[in-house]
Design a protein around this motif. Structure first.
Motif, PDB file in Angstrom:
ATOM      1  N   ALA A 254       0.805  -1.219   0.000  1.00 41.39           N
ATOM      2  CA  ALA A 254       0.000   0.000   0.000  1.00 41.39           C
ATOM      3  C   ALA A 254       0.840   1.272   0.000  1.00 41.39           C
ATOM      4  CB  ALA A 254      -0.934  -0.002   1.210  1.00 41.39           C
ATOM      5  N   GLY A 255       1.962   1.266   0.715  1.00 42.23           N
ATOM      6  CA  GLY A 255       2.724   2.491   0.876  1.00 42.23           C
ATOM      7  C   GLY A 255       2.009   3.453   1.812  1.00 42.23           C
ATOM      8  N   PHE A 256       2.396   4.718   1.775  1.00 43.47           N
ATOM      9  CA  PHE A 256       1.834   5.686   2.712  1.00 43.47           C
ATOM     10  C   PHE A 256       0.474   6.194   2.244  1.00 43.47           C
ATOM     11  CE2 PHE A 256       1.453   9.694   5.041  1.00 43.47           C
ATOM     12  CZ  PHE A 256       1.819   9.280   6.312  1.00 43.47           C
ATOM     13  N   PHE A 257       0.316   6.379   0.930  1.00 42.76           N
ATOM     14  CA  PHE A 257      -0.924   6.956   0.414  1.00 42.76           C
ATOM     15  C   PHE A 257      -1.796   5.946  -0.320  1.00 42.76           C
ATOM     16  CE2 PHE A 257       2.043  10.578   0.624  1.00 42.76           C
ATOM     17  CZ  PHE A 257       1.313  11.405   1.454  1.00 42.76           C
ATOM     18  N   GLY A 258      -1.383   4.691  -0.432  1.00 40.89           N
ATOM     19  CA  GLY A 258      -2.193   3.674  -1.083  1.00 40.89           C
ATOM     20  C   GLY A 258      -2.098   3.710  -2.590  1.00 40.89           C
ATOM     21  N   ASN A 259      -3.045   3.047  -3.248  1.00 38.87           N
ATOM     22  CA  ASN A 259      -3.060   2.921  -4.704  1.00 38.87           C
ATOM     23  C   ASN A 259      -4.326   3.537  -5.288  1.00 38.87           C
ATOM     24  OD1 ASN A 259      -0.629   1.119  -4.890  1.00 38.87           O
ATOM     25  ND2 ASN A 259      -1.952  -0.257  -3.724  1.00 38.87           N
ATOM     26  N   TRP A 289      -5.974   2.968   0.498  1.00 38.65           N
ATOM     27  CA  TRP A 289      -5.650   4.293   1.044  1.00 38.65           C
ATOM     28  C   TRP A 289      -4.354   4.336   1.839  1.00 38.65           C
ATOM     29  CZ3 TRP A 289     -10.953   2.819   1.202  1.00 38.65           C
ATOM     30  CH2 TRP A 289     -11.766   3.538   0.315  1.00 38.65           C
ATOM     31  N   GLY A 290      -3.627   3.260   1.901  1.00 41.61           N
ATOM     32  CA  GLY A 290      -2.316   3.270   2.525  1.00 41.61           C
ATOM     33  C   GLY A 290      -2.374   3.479   4.029  1.00 41.61           C
ATOM     34  N   PHE A 291      -1.223   3.872   4.564  1.00 40.79           N
ATOM     35  CA  PHE A 291      -1.141   4.061   6.009  1.00 40.79           C
ATOM     36  C   PHE A 291      -1.893   5.311   6.461  1.00 40.79           C
ATOM     37  CE2 PHE A 291       2.223   1.078   5.145  1.00 40.79           C
ATOM     38  CZ  PHE A 291       2.123   0.214   6.223  1.00 40.79           C
ATOM     39  N   CYS A 292      -2.159   6.244   5.546  1.00 39.54           N
ATOM     40  CA  CYS A 292      -3.042   7.363   5.869  1.00 39.54           C
ATOM     41  C   CYS A 292      -4.435   6.836   6.219  1.00 39.54           C
ATOM     42  CB  CYS A 292      -3.130   8.327   4.683  1.00 39.54           C
ATOM     43  SG  CYS A 292      -1.647   9.306   4.418  1.00 39.54           S
ATOM     44  N   GLY A 293      -4.879   5.821   5.464  1.00 37.79           N
ATOM     45  CA  GLY A 293      -6.162   5.201   5.754  1.00 37.79           C
ATOM     46  C   GLY A 293      -6.188   4.540   7.117  1.00 37.79           C
TER      47      GLY A 293
END
Length: 399
Positions: A254-259, A289-293
């Motif tokens: 996912a990363g920080f902001f997702g895909n 939504w990544g780690f923000c989610g």
């Protein structure tokens, strides 16, 4: 009578911490609908256009009765709900169709009703009413009745089998007994016995030969897979630990902001993760939504739980206080177990993520809880109500 009804309705619109509970519940449901739409667009449409409106209407209905009437109705409704669990287990009865081997649903026109979702609400209300008028639970033997109230629905739900829902009862009971003033040394003694039993079962599962096993084969697999993943053993990814390993990979991608939505849909489709709209929706949400989610979801759960506890702290009615504590503990436990199993920290139990996962009975029961919290926060303390729990003997209680 009409004036009293309008007074009750006006009280609902006064500022209170419970509005933060409602705010968090709605935002979590919106997050959930977008996550479901990523993997099952038709289910997302049903969640937002059918189940959510029904849940909101039901929430408004439970906001109206005074908590006193809620308490009076809790016992008979709890009995009826427990009887519905018994009905599910009777062979050959109409309207009961096993799904994935579990007899957990009553098939009604256009929907499947899961009685256990409503039993857990009535369990909290019934237990709160019992503790409201007694102090026998402050002795070790006095804990027998509260544990009996838990034991009956717990066993019936385990027989379905529905381990995920059953896991919610003991932590809820513990939190409510602590809030009621039970002696911590009694409670922790029981917790120690429970932990010891779990350790013994896990040890037997991992070390004992097949003829000495206590759990069913699929339950053994789930426990062993957690330890395999913890040790970095990925050889079972395509078999025993496939569901958890796949969920962990989706989270890692996912990363920080997702895909983007299309990219996330492709990744999830080819991952072939089971139940992406239900039990395993957390990896879907994180992949999107990544780690923000993650931070957003955890923040909303914190708002829901803390505002429910604030409603409990501000009320002088023990029934209200204990009910809010029970609901907060139940939501906290359910979210923690679901996220833990998706991260490979706990075995797969088939538990949903509150407000996020798809399910008509689930979203309905959760908004009933939300409506009850708003209802309780709006009511003035009854003049003739028994005083709040007293801790004049606090030293004795917590020894």
């Amino acid at each position: 009578m009409t004036d009293a009804l309008f007074d009750n309705l006006r009280a609902l619109f006064k500022p209170s911490p419970a509005w933060f509970t409602l705010f968090a519940a709605v935002l979590l449901t919106i997050f959930g609908s977008y996550a479901i739409d990523t993997v099952k667009p038709l289910y997302a449409w049903k969640q937002t256009h059918i189940w959510l409106p029904i849940a909101m209407i039901t929430m408004l209905i439970v906001m109206v009765p005074h908590p006193r009437w809620m308490g009076l109705a809790s016992y008979p409704l709890l009995v009826v709900s427990v009887l519905s669990l018994v009905y599910l287990l009777i062979p050959g009865v109409p309207l009961v169709r096993p799904i994935n081997g579990a007899r957990s649903w009553i098939s009604l026109p256009g929907m499947g009703l899961q009685p256990a979702e409503f039993v857990k609400i009535l369990y909290v209300l019934g237990l709160a009413r019992y503790l409201r008028y007694r102090n026998s639970y402050r002795t070790f033997l006095g804990l027998f009745t509260p544990f009996l109230l838990m034991f009956v629905p717990l066993v019936l739900i385990l027989k379905q089998p529905d381990l995920g829902t059953a896991l919610l009862f003991a932590p809820t009971l513990f939190a409510m007994l602590v809030a009621a003033g039970a002696k911590l040394r009694h409670l922790f003694s029981l917790v120690a016995l429970g932990v010891m039993a779990i350790v013994i079962v896990v040890a037997i599962t991992l070390l004992a030969p097949e003829n000495m096993q206590l759990l069913k084969p699929h339950q053994q697999v789930r426990i062993r897979s957690v330890f395999s993943l913890a040790q970095g053993d990925m050889t079972a990814n395509k078999d025993d630990a496939f569901q958890q390993a796949t969920g962990m990979r989706l989270i890692a991608q996912a990363g920080f902001f997702g895909n983007q939505k299309e990219e996330s849909q492709t990744i999830i489709k080819y991952s072939r993760i089971p139940e992406p709209h239900n039990d395993m929706i957390f990896p879907v949400l994180v992949n999107r939504w990544g780690f923000c989610g993650i931070f957003a979801i955890l923040g909303l759960y914190f708002v829901f739980i803390s505002s429910a506890l604030l409603v409990a702290a501000r009320s002088k009615d023990p029934f209200v206080r204990l009910s809010c504590v029970g609901f907060a503990a139940m939501i906290f436990t359910q979210a923690t177990v679901n996220i833990g199993m998706c991260l490979g920290l706990l075995p797969i139990t088939g538990i949903t993520l509150p407000f996020i996962s798809y399910g008509g009975s689930s979203v309905l029961s959760l908004f009933i809880i939300t409506g009850l919290i708003v209802n309780f926060a709006a009511r003035p303390n009854a003049i003739l109500a028994r005083p709040s729990f007293e801790y004049d003997n606090a030293d004795a209680i917590y020894q």
